[in-house]
Design an enzyme around this catalytic site. Sequence first.
Site, PDB file in Angstrom:
ATOM      1  N   ASN A  49       2.656   6.479  -8.459  1.00  0.00           N
ATOM      2  CA  ASN A  49       3.991   6.928  -8.048  1.00  0.00           C
ATOM      3  C   ASN A  49       4.909   5.698  -7.971  1.00  0.00           C
ATOM      4  O   ASN A  49       4.825   4.919  -7.017  1.00  0.00           O
ATOM      5  CB  ASN A  49       3.909   7.609  -6.675  1.00  0.00           C
ATOM      6  CG  ASN A  49       5.286   7.915  -6.109  1.00  0.00           C
ATOM      7  OD1 ASN A  49       6.298   7.760  -6.796  1.00  0.00           O
ATOM      8  ND2 ASN A  49       5.314   8.342  -4.863  1.00  0.00           N
ATOM      9  N   ASP A 110       0.220   8.297   1.003  1.00  0.00           N
ATOM     10  CA  ASP A 110      -0.502   9.521   1.344  1.00  0.00           C
ATOM     11  C   ASP A 110       0.051  10.745   0.621  1.00  0.00           C
ATOM     12  O   ASP A 110      -0.694  11.686   0.352  1.00  0.00           O
ATOM     13  CB  ASP A 110      -0.450   9.733   2.862  1.00  0.00           C
ATOM     14  CG  ASP A 110      -1.228   8.652   3.592  1.00  0.00           C
ATOM     15  OD1 ASP A 110      -2.415   8.475   3.289  1.00  0.00           O
ATOM     16  OD2 ASP A 110      -0.631   7.957   4.430  1.00  0.00           O
TER      17      ASP A 110
HETATM   18  N1  LIG Z   1       8.617   9.462  -9.863  1.00  0.00           N
HETATM   19  C1  LIG Z   1       8.874   9.913  -8.636  1.00  0.00           C
HETATM   20  N2  LIG Z   1      10.123   9.903  -8.141  1.00  0.00           N
HETATM   21  C2  LIG Z   1      10.388  10.327  -6.891  1.00  0.00           C
HETATM   22  N3  LIG Z   1       9.455  10.818  -6.044  1.00  0.00           N
HETATM   23  C3  LIG Z   1       8.193  10.866  -6.489  1.00  0.00           C
HETATM   24  C4  LIG Z   1       7.831  10.416  -7.799  1.00  0.00           C
HETATM   25  N4  LIG Z   1       6.498  10.575  -7.945  1.00  0.00           N
HETATM   26  C5  LIG Z   1       6.067  11.106  -6.784  1.00  0.00           C
HETATM   27  N5  LIG Z   1       7.053  11.283  -5.911  1.00  0.00           N
HETATM   28  C6  LIG Z   1       7.003  11.801  -4.532  1.00  0.00           C
HETATM   29  O1  LIG Z   1       7.041  10.701  -3.618  1.00  0.00           O
HETATM   30  C7  LIG Z   1       6.387  11.132  -2.428  1.00  0.00           C
HETATM   31  C8  LIG Z   1       6.020   9.979  -1.526  1.00  0.00           C
HETATM   32  O2  LIG Z   1       5.239   9.069  -2.222  1.00  0.00           O
HETATM   33  P1  LIG Z   1       4.045   8.211  -1.587  1.00  0.00           P
HETATM   34  O3  LIG Z   1       3.302   8.990  -0.587  1.00  0.00           O
HETATM   35  O4  LIG Z   1       3.295   7.638  -2.719  1.00  0.00           O
HETATM   36  O5  LIG Z   1       4.783   6.981  -0.896  1.00  0.00           O
HETATM   37  P2  LIG Z   1       5.249   6.762   0.594  1.00  0.00           P
HETATM   38  O6  LIG Z   1       5.921   8.005   1.097  1.00  0.00           O
HETATM   39  O7  LIG Z   1       6.025   5.499   0.597  1.00  0.00           O
HETATM   40  O8  LIG Z   1       3.883   6.500   1.374  1.00  0.00           O
HETATM   41  P3  LIG Z   1       3.231   7.241   2.671  1.00  0.00           P
HETATM   42  O9  LIG Z   1       3.224   8.724   2.357  1.00  0.00           O
HETATM   43  O10 LIG Z   1       1.854   6.678   2.737  1.00  0.00           O
HETATM   44  O11 LIG Z   1       4.088   6.883   3.847  1.00  0.00           O
HETATM   45  C9  LIG Z   1       5.198  11.912  -2.964  1.00  0.00           C
HETATM   46  O12 LIG Z   1       4.794  12.904  -2.030  1.00  0.00           O
HETATM   47  C10 LIG Z   1       5.707  12.535  -4.252  1.00  0.00           C
HETATM   48  O13 LIG Z   1       6.015  13.911  -4.098  1.00  0.00           O
END
Ligand SMILES: Nc1ncnc2c1ncn2[C@@H]1O[C@H](COP(=O)(O)OP(=O)(O)OP(=O)(O)O)[C@@H](O)[C@H]1O
Length: 312
Positions: A49, A110
């Site tokens: 991601n 997550d």
């Molecule tokens: N290319 C993309 N652009 C925008 N959003 C995306 C993309 N790919 C995935 N996502 C969304 O981003 C969301 C959050 O991503 P991720 O959980 O990897 O990172 P985070 O929120 O920073 O980490 P954490 O959940 O551990 O706090 C995912 O649930 C997914 O739905």
Amino acid sequence: MAVPATPRPSLILPRASSHAHSQSSAVGPISGRAAASRRHRGDFVFVVNPSGANGRTGKQWKQLLPHLRTRLADQCNICECITSGPTDAVDVTREAIEDGADAVIAVGGDGTLHEVVNGFFSKGNPVRALDQGPDHSAALGLIPLGTGSDFARTFGWTNNPHDAIDRIVRGVKSKLDIGMMVGPKRDPHFFVNVADIHLSAKAGYFASMYKRFGNLCYVFGALRGFWGHNNRDLRIKVNEGEWKTVHNVTALCIGNAKYFGGGMKITPTADPFSGSLEVVILQDFKWYDFLLKLHRLYGGTHLSVNGVSSIR
Ligand SMILES: Nc1ncnc2c1ncn2[C@@H]1O[C@H](COP(=O)(O)OP(=O)(O)OP(=O)(O)O)[C@@H](O)[C@H]1O
């Protein structure tokens, strides 16, 4: 359910569903260089991601990829899939498994891990490779690079991608419990970390607006969630017991693992290898209770606080 204790598993095989049974087709540890050249080279699919951790995941991944290729070159073919948006990781994972991937590795936080886990299933059933034998199974892997990366904390893993690659190279695998949610009309939905209802679920939603603040986004998200929040009476039933009404519920959290919210040890006795879930209920919390008891939440010592109960 008895599960062999495996220290710090690096690649983990999801059980087929809920806690009921386990897959018998665990793939053995990846062997050394000579053996690797004689046997099937695994196909490892990395689902990345790029927007995770407020865009840091994508940048770190670019730097990491050459190192990853060098480390895994002898063992497997590496396939890189960059997600295009929310829920893309579910479809990418399903396709990868149907195409015969030996491991699908979530690279991100997550949210990404959650989507990859759900890609292991379709309409409640495990996804299978289309042209491999019935014994083939795909492993789930994780390079934690998100904001909270809370699932990884239960294993003592940090957001250090080099450690994660070491674990993948070592190839130790272990079966893992997966929680299942079933709604009245929808297909089952799976979770590997903590499923939660009411205030904490709102907090997770609002936290996404504050990711630039790192782990604090979850505290800000919770405070935002308290805005206009009403504690509610819930009817719950645990372990085939009687239905009972729990009054003034602020949040109800069902943990397969221990942490959520960027390091809050919300279900401190949960163990993803135990075959059971821990339910923690917060009752009658106001925003100031949350702030005053925040250190107890981070430390996992909140179970003795007034208004907090735990059921296993
Ligand atoms: N290319 C993309 N652009 C925008 N959003 C995306 C993309 N790919 C995935 N996502 C969304 O981003 C969301 C959050 O991503 P991720 O959980 O990897 O990172 P985070 O929120 O920073 O980490 P954490 O959940 O551990 O706090 C995912 O649930 C997914 O739905």
